[in-house]
Design a protein around this motif. Structure first.
Motif, PDB file in Angstrom:
ATOM      1  N   LEU A 119      -3.323  -1.077  -4.675  1.00  0.00           N
ATOM      2  CA  LEU A 119      -2.796   0.254  -5.000  1.00  0.00           C
ATOM      3  C   LEU A 119      -1.318   0.346  -4.640  1.00  0.00           C
ATOM      4  CD1 LEU A 119      -4.445   3.673  -4.210  1.00  0.00           C
ATOM      5  CD2 LEU A 119      -2.106   3.228  -3.453  1.00  0.00           C
ATOM      6  N   MET A 120      -0.951  -0.150  -3.457  1.00  0.00           N
ATOM      7  CA  MET A 120       0.444  -0.056  -3.017  1.00  0.00           C
ATOM      8  C   MET A 120       1.368  -0.924  -3.875  1.00  0.00           C
ATOM      9  SD  MET A 120       0.145   0.223   1.149  1.00  0.00           S
ATOM     10  CE  MET A 120      -0.999  -1.131   1.396  1.00  0.00           C
TER      11      MET A 120
ATOM     12  N   MET B 205       3.497  -0.944   4.778  1.00  0.00           N
ATOM     13  CA  MET B 205       2.045  -0.938   4.920  1.00  0.00           C
ATOM     14  C   MET B 205       1.398  -2.155   4.256  1.00  0.00           C
ATOM     15  SD  MET B 205      -0.250   0.823   6.513  1.00  0.00           S
ATOM     16  CE  MET B 205       0.359   2.496   6.776  1.00  0.00           C
ATOM     17  N   ILE B 206       2.058  -2.752   3.269  1.00  0.00           N
ATOM     18  CA  ILE B 206       1.501  -3.955   2.633  1.00  0.00           C
ATOM     19  C   ILE B 206       1.393  -5.110   3.632  1.00  0.00           C
ATOM     20  CG2 ILE B 206       1.950  -5.768   0.924  1.00  0.00           C
ATOM     21  CD1 ILE B 206       2.838  -3.593  -1.019  1.00  0.00           C
ATOM     22  N   PRO B 207       2.470  -5.505   4.316  1.00  0.00           N
ATOM     23  CA  PRO B 207       2.310  -6.564   5.323  1.00  0.00           C
ATOM     24  C   PRO B 207       1.427  -6.138   6.492  1.00  0.00           C
ATOM     25  CG  PRO B 207       4.543  -5.677   5.383  1.00  0.00           C
ATOM     26  CD  PRO B 207       3.890  -5.141   4.139  1.00  0.00           C
ATOM     27  N   HIS B 208       1.401  -4.851   6.793  1.00  0.00           N
ATOM     28  CA  HIS B 208       0.530  -4.356   7.858  1.00  0.00           C
ATOM     29  C   HIS B 208      -0.929  -4.625   7.500  1.00  0.00           C
ATOM     30  CE1 HIS B 208      -1.062  -1.535  10.908  1.00  0.00           C
ATOM     31  NE2 HIS B 208       0.111  -1.673  11.489  1.00  0.00           N
ATOM     32  N   HIS B 209      -1.305  -4.257   6.281  1.00  0.00           N
ATOM     33  CA  HIS B 209      -2.660  -4.535   5.805  1.00  0.00           C
ATOM     34  C   HIS B 209      -2.911  -6.040   5.711  1.00  0.00           C
ATOM     35  CE1 HIS B 209      -3.555  -0.440   5.310  1.00  0.00           C
ATOM     36  NE2 HIS B 209      -4.139  -0.455   4.131  1.00  0.00           N
TER      37      HIS B 209
ATOM     38  N   GLY C 150       8.236  -5.935   8.377  1.00  0.00           N
ATOM     39  CA  GLY C 150       8.815  -4.903   7.543  1.00  0.00           C
ATOM     40  C   GLY C 150      10.270  -5.161   7.255  1.00  0.00           C
ATOM     41  N   ALA C 151      10.982  -4.090   6.914  1.00  0.00           N
ATOM     42  CA  ALA C 151      12.397  -4.201   6.586  1.00  0.00           C
ATOM     43  C   ALA C 151      13.168  -4.742   7.785  1.00  0.00           C
ATOM     44  CB  ALA C 151      12.943  -2.822   6.189  1.00  0.00           C
TER      45      ALA C 151
ATOM     46  N   VAL D 221       8.351  -5.365  -4.203  1.00  0.00           N
ATOM     47  CA  VAL D 221       6.997  -5.522  -3.670  1.00  0.00           C
ATOM     48  C   VAL D 221       6.995  -6.687  -2.677  1.00  0.00           C
ATOM     49  CG1 VAL D 221       4.583  -5.974  -4.218  1.00  0.00           C
ATOM     50  CG2 VAL D 221       6.010  -4.662  -5.827  1.00  0.00           C
ATOM     51  N   PRO D 222       6.681  -6.435  -1.394  1.00  0.00           N
ATOM     52  CA  PRO D 222       6.650  -7.525  -0.413  1.00  0.00           C
ATOM     53  C   PRO D 222       5.565  -8.547  -0.757  1.00  0.00           C
ATOM     54  CG  PRO D 222       6.609  -5.377   0.661  1.00  0.00           C
ATOM     55  CD  PRO D 222       6.376  -5.131  -0.794  1.00  0.00           C
ATOM     56  N   ASP D 223       5.769  -9.761  -0.353  1.00  0.00           N
ATOM     57  CA  ASP D 223       4.780 -10.816  -0.541  1.00  0.00           C
ATOM     58  C   ASP D 223       3.752 -10.704   0.582  1.00  0.00           C
ATOM     59  OD1 ASP D 223       3.268 -13.089  -0.799  1.00  0.00           O
ATOM     60  OD2 ASP D 223       4.964 -14.444  -1.095  1.00  0.00           O
TER      61      ASP D 223
END
Length: 213
Positions: free
Chosen positions: A102-103, A62-66, A123-124, A114-116
């Motif tokens: 938050l994520m 969801m981090i890269p999605h956002h 994603g993965a 934690v993804p950049d």
């Protein structure tokens, strides 16, 4: 009067206390599903629910999605003069920046990668998360201006939001979302994205384009 008062007080203190009702425990279900009533003996298990691999993958995806949604909203000020587009983009930007923070904190607190968000837009395994634009689609959006940009922005953002709903659905289908913080956040994403999709469908109709499914 004093003796009577003492007698009344004594009478109150000699009554046997009523047995308290057994606690009712309701374990929440996925968004849209009914919760499950559990026995009181289940309380320690529920309270001690730990995060799962599905939870970690959801947050990491969801981090890269956002991040891509934020890349899309960054284009609005220089390409659109539509007030409604500007307002919805500003709202998305504010909420999703807070959610990325938050994520990141959630993953850091659990010693997970934690993804950049600035560079890792997949994603993965390098696969795009559901609803994300590929670079050709993003280039098309970046090139558009005026009403063409407005329509394309809303169309692509509806697809993007729909992908987020699919990610929430997969989280619960894979047995995740039982930890309180994860459940609260995923439920928020589900509700918030549905509201914004509805607003954008109406906005798309106003722009003279067919609503996306």
């Amino acid at each position: 009067m004093f003796v009577i008062a003492v007698g009344m007080l004594a009478g109150c203190t000699t009554e046997s206390p009523k047995a308290s009702a057994a606690p009712v425990i309701v374990q929440p279900g996925a968004p849209g599903d009914r919760g499950q009533t559990l026995a009181a003996s289940s309380m320690p298990t529920v309270a001690d629910t730990l995060f799962t691999a599905a939870d970690v993958l959801f947050m990491q995806g969801m981090i890269p999605h956002h991040a891509q949604a934020l890349r899309m909203t960054d284009l609005v000020p220089s390409r659109s003069k539509n007030r409604d587009i500007t307002l919805i983009a500003q709202r998305m930007q504010a909420s999703q920046e807070d959610e990325v923070a938050l994520m990141r904190r959630w993953l850091q607190d659990r010693d997970q990668k934690v993804p950049d968000a600035n560079h890792d837009h997949s994603g993965a395994g390098g696969e795009l998360m559901p609803g994300m634009l590929n670079e050709e689609q993003f280039a098309e959006l970046k090139k558009a201006t005026g009403k063409d940009f407005d329509r394309l922005f809303v169309q692509y953002m509806i697809i993007h939001h729909t992908g987020a709903l699919q990610m929430v659905e997969k989280l619960f289908a894979d047995g995740g979302g039982q930890e309180t913080e994860i459940f609260t956040y995923a439920s928020h994403v589900d509700a918030d994205q549905r509201i914004e999709i509805d607003r954008m469908q109406k906005l798309l109709a106003q722009l003279g384009a067919p609503a996306s499914g």
